[in-house]
Design a protein around this motif. Sequence first.
Motif, mmCIF file in Angstrom:
data_model
loop_
_atom_site.group_PDB
_atom_site.id
_atom_site.type_symbol
_atom_site.label_atom_id
_atom_site.label_comp_id
_atom_site.label_asym_id
_atom_site.label_seq_id
_atom_site.Cartn_x
_atom_site.Cartn_y
_atom_site.Cartn_z
ATOM 1 N N SER A 26 54.918 18.920 29.914
ATOM 2 C CA SER A 26 54.617 20.013 30.830
ATOM 3 C C SER A 26 54.456 21.285 30.010
ATOM 4 C CB SER A 26 55.760 20.200 31.835
ATOM 5 O OG SER A 26 56.930 20.657 31.152
ATOM 6 N N GLN A 27 53.861 22.302 30.620
ATOM 7 C CA GLN A 27 53.778 23.600 29.947
ATOM 8 C C GLN A 27 55.176 24.122 29.639
ATOM 9 O OE1 GLN A 27 51.528 26.413 32.301
ATOM 10 N NE2 GLN A 27 49.626 25.897 31.279
ATOM 11 N N GLU A 28 56.094 23.932 30.567
ATOM 12 C CA GLU A 28 57.465 24.413 30.381
ATOM 13 C C GLU A 28 58.113 23.776 29.157
ATOM 14 O OE1 GLU A 28 56.228 23.246 33.285
ATOM 15 O OE2 GLU A 28 56.268 25.039 34.553
ATOM 16 N N ASP A 29 57.955 22.447 29.023
ATOM 17 C CA ASP A 29 58.548 21.766 27.876
ATOM 18 C C ASP A 29 57.897 22.190 26.565
ATOM 19 O OD1 ASP A 29 60.351 20.377 29.466
ATOM 20 O OD2 ASP A 29 59.086 18.584 29.601
ATOM 21 N N ALA A 31 56.302 24.970 25.906
ATOM 22 C CA ALA A 31 56.676 26.365 25.628
ATOM 23 C C ALA A 31 58.095 26.451 25.085
ATOM 24 C CB ALA A 31 56.528 27.211 26.891
ATOM 25 N N ALA A 32 59.010 25.708 25.683
ATOM 26 C CA ALA A 32 60.399 25.722 25.208
ATOM 27 C C ALA A 32 60.485 25.220 23.772
ATOM 28 C CB ALA A 32 61.278 24.882 26.131
ATOM 29 N N HIS A 37 57.752 31.976 25.922
ATOM 30 C CA HIS A 37 57.826 31.998 27.378
ATOM 31 C C HIS A 37 56.672 31.191 27.954
ATOM 32 C CE1 HIS A 37 58.014 33.448 31.486
ATOM 33 N NE2 HIS A 37 59.263 33.820 31.213
ATOM 34 N N VAL A 38 56.957 30.447 28.997
ATOM 35 C CA VAL A 38 55.944 29.590 29.611
ATOM 36 C C VAL A 38 54.743 30.398 30.097
ATOM 37 C CG1 VAL A 38 56.987 29.582 31.907
ATOM 38 C CG2 VAL A 38 55.584 27.642 31.172
ATOM 39 N N THR A 39 54.959 31.620 30.529
ATOM 40 C CA THR A 39 53.850 32.464 30.976
ATOM 41 C C THR A 39 52.874 32.711 29.834
ATOM 42 O OG1 THR A 39 55.275 33.536 32.598
ATOM 43 C CG2 THR A 39 53.243 34.684 32.019
#
Length: 100
Positions: A26-29, A31-32, A37-39
């Motif tokens: 995912s974008q969240e993963d 990015a982390a 930041h995911v944004t």
Amino acid sequence: MPSPQSAAARILGERVKDARTAKGLSQEDAAALAEMHVTNFGKIERGQANPSLTTIVRIAGVLEIDPGTLVRGIKLGDLPPRSHQLTATDLIKARKAQAG
């Protein structure tokens, strides 16, 4: 939705997204893992950001790809227009002509 900053940003973003989705992240993963930041990660994928070299290398590292694959084939013409279109070769030729 804002449009991409340039063709270069759009191409880079598409490549990041393709590599991320190929990994099933995912974008969240992603990015982390890239410590961002995911944004901001989303803006890069949409071509709405101009990431630094550090960010490009970091993203490539977490996606386990060569950073060169993200920028390969992107040319000067893919960037926003410049006030002049001279290259280093053009400048050198002009200086030699002036020195004559």
